[in-house]
Structures are given as structure tokens and as C-alpha cells.
Design an enzyme around this catalytic site. Structure first.
Site, short mmCIF file in Angstrom:
data_model
loop_
_atom_site.label_atom_id
_atom_site.label_comp_id
_atom_site.label_asym_id
_atom_site.label_seq_id
_atom_site.Cartn_x
_atom_site.Cartn_y
_atom_site.Cartn_z
N ASP A 248 15.62 9.89 4.20
CA ASP A 248 14.66 9.59 3.14
C ASP A 248 12.91 10.24 4.59
O ASP A 248 13.29 10.25 5.39
CB ASP A 248 14.51 8.15 3.46
CG ASP A 248 12.91 7.29 2.55
OD1 ASP A 248 12.92 6.13 3.12
OD2 ASP A 248 12.58 7.74 1.62
N ASN A 249 12.62 9.75 3.87
CA ASN A 249 10.68 10.20 5.04
C ASN A 249 10.67 11.32 5.11
O ASN A 249 10.52 11.92 6.46
CB ASN A 249 11.02 9.04 5.64
CG ASN A 249 11.23 7.64 5.47
OD1 ASN A 249 11.93 7.27 5.75
ND2 ASN A 249 9.65 7.21 3.62
N ASP B 50 18.13 6.36 6.92
CA ASP B 50 16.53 5.60 6.71
C ASP B 50 16.04 4.86 8.26
O ASP B 50 15.33 3.86 7.79
CB ASP B 50 16.61 4.89 5.66
CG ASP B 50 15.04 4.26 4.27
OD1 ASP B 50 14.90 3.46 4.03
OD2 ASP B 50 13.89 4.96 5.30
N GLU C 79 6.85 5.38 -0.50
CA GLU C 79 7.14 3.57 -1.58
C GLU C 79 5.83 2.75 -1.89
O GLU C 79 4.83 2.90 -0.60
CB GLU C 79 8.38 3.43 -0.95
CG GLU C 79 7.70 2.33 0.37
CD GLU C 79 8.64 3.81 1.96
OE1 GLU C 79 8.74 5.13 0.91
OE2 GLU C 79 9.19 3.52 2.42
N LYS D 216 12.69 7.67 12.50
CA LYS D 216 13.14 9.20 12.74
C LYS D 216 13.67 9.85 13.38
O LYS D 216 13.64 11.38 12.81
CB LYS D 216 11.22 9.96 11.63
CG LYS D 216 10.93 8.24 10.48
CD LYS D 216 12.36 8.23 9.46
CE LYS D 216 11.97 7.30 8.70
NZ LYS D 216 12.89 6.28 7.97
#
Ligand SMILES: CCNc1ncnc2c1ncn2[C@@H]1O[C@H](/C=C/CNC(=O)c2cc(-c3ccc(F)cc3)cc(O)c2O)[C@@H](O)[C@H]1O
Ligand SMILES: [Mg+2]
Length: 214
Positions: free
Chosen positions: A169-170, A141, A199, A144
Site C-alpha cells: 500500500d501507499n 501497510d 483512501e 513506509k
């Protein structure tokens, strides 16, 4: 002097959460981010997927890349069995300072080790510095564009074993295209996408769960 968002998030925890109650810390952060100020925590919707993966894996050693304010650190640690540990890497000292206080409020200091510095430097030192053999679960996380290089570094350092779970994540927003392409096409991983939302918003995002096959 003007406070920072992480400082205001910490104050919301200290004001609204019960000391020693990790789930109330998670709730207080989610309420702060929904009602007051958005912040880049994995959040409650993707957090439920994270919870189910952690409960299924029942990991003894966890690595988190990118602590930020410690929301996912607390969320994961609150589900770990007694002797399990999470090592979380954070290279911004101001964020690390906030995270340590959020973690202390949750009463989870014994399960969590916040390590200050960049993942690229600390991953190669995991074995000698922390006596880690391999990780059972890795939660990605952080920046990126670092998911892929750090995954390759974890492989090269022998920190993944047959069955290690990588949870990222993401993968849609902001997106990690090179990482996704790698784990979805490499014969060394079995990958699965869990569709969710960014989120505290209605935008699409999701988690990618990848099993290292050795
Ligand atoms: C240099 C790479 N190694 C690193 N080693 C240790 N810590 C690192 C590292 N990189 C970054 N960090 C830390 O991880 C955190 C960075 C997280 C980056 N996350 C995002 O950019 C992010 C961004 C969004 C987002 C989504 C939509 C938007 F419109 C705006 C933002 C949502 C998220 O869930 C995110 O996770 C910080 O605490 C940073 O200091
Ligand atoms: Mg994130």
C-alpha cells in the site's frame, strides 16, 4: 477521558455493522472515515484492488505487516478459503486491542492471528512459532521506510517461495521510494503498479504487486 480515533472507529463498527458480517464491518469503517474522521485504512477504492488480488491468489497463508484497526485484515480474511489463515503483525498494543475487537465483531477470529510486536523481531520467528513454511501473499501497510528491510528479511528467512505475491500500500502517498526501486529493478521480482487514490481522498496513490521469482 478523551477517546482515541481507533476507539471511535471501533464504536462506529459496533453501532453500525452487523455482528458476524465482515463486509458490513468494512462498510461501517469506510462510512465512518468518509463522513466522520479520516483514518489510514487501505479504504474502499484500493480495497477493491486488494480484493481482486486476494481472489486471484487464493492464498492459504497470508502475512500482513501493520494491522492498525484491522480494516484490511477483515477485508482479506473475508475472502479466504476455509482453512486459510492470516497472521497480522502490530507493535502498538492499543491498536492491537482495537483490531482484535473489530476482528471479533466480524466473527473472523478463527482465520486471523494478531501478533503483537515489531515485524523485525517476529519475521525471523515465523517458522518456529507459527509453523509457517512460506507465505502465499504478503500485504505491506506498516511504516513506509520498513517495507524494504522487511522484504529483505522475509527473503533471508526463506519465507518467500517462487510465486509469492507482495502487495504494498501507499507506494505513491506517503510513498516508499527505496522499496519501489528495489522490486522494480531486482531480477528476483516481477512488479506491477495499480494506480488508485489515497483512501477517502482524490490524491493519487496506488498499490504495487510484486511476484517473487525465487
Ligand atoms: C517498526 C516496523 N515494524 C512494525 N511492526 C509491526 N507493526 C508496525 C510496524 N511499523 C508500524 N507498525 C504499525 O503499522 C501501522 C502503521 C502504518 C503506517 N501507515 C501510514 O503511515 C499511512 C499513512 C497514510 C497517509 C497518507 C497521507 C497523509 F497525508 C497522511 C497519512 C496513508 C496510509 O494508507 C498509511 O498506511 C500502525 O498500526 C503501526 O503501529
Ligand atoms: Mg496504508
Amino acid at each position: 477521558t478523551q477517546s482515541t480515533r481507533p476507539q471511535r472507529l471501533l464504536h462506529a463498527v459496533q453501532k453500525n455493522a452487523t455482528k458476524g458480517d465482515p463486509r458490513s464491518v468494512v462498510k461501517a469503517i469506510d462510512n465512518f472515515c468518509r463522513q466522520k474522521e479520516w483514518a489510514m485504512n487501505v479504504g474502499d477504492e484500493k480495497g477493491c484492488i486488494l480484493d481482486s488480488v486476494v481472489s486471484e491468489v487464493n492464498p492459504v497463508t497470508v502475512l500482513e505487516l501493520g494491522t492498525y484497526c484491522g480494516y484490511s485484515t477483515v477485508r482479506i480474511a473475508s475472502l479466504l478459503p476455509p482453512r486459510a489463515k492470516i497472521i497480522t503483525l502490530e507493535f502498538n498494543p492499543d491498536y492491537a486491542k482495537i483490531a482484535r475487537q473489530v476482528i471479533a465483531w466480524a466473527g473472523l477470529e478463527d482465520k486471523i492471528q494478531v501478533v503483537e510486536g515489531p515485524s523485525g523481531e517476529w519475521i525471523p520467528k515465523m517458522k518456529e512459532q507459527f509453523g509457517v513454511k512460506t507465505f502465499d501473499l504478503v500485504f505491506l501497510d506498516h511504516w513506509k521506510d520498513r517495507y524494504l528491510p522487511d522484504t529483505k528479511l522475509l527473503e533471508d528467512c526463506g519465507l518467500l517461495r517462487k510465486g509469492t505475491i507482495l502487495l504494498a500500500d501507499n507506494v505513491i502517498c506517503p510513498g516508499t521510494p527505496d522499496y519501489l526501486e528495489y522490486v522494480r529493478n531486482s531480477p528476483r521480482y516481477k512488479s506491477q503498479y495499480f494506480k488508485s487514490h489515497l483512501e477517502y481522498t482524490k490524491a493519487e496513490d496506488g498499490l504495487e504487486k510484486s511476484v517473487f521469482l525465487g
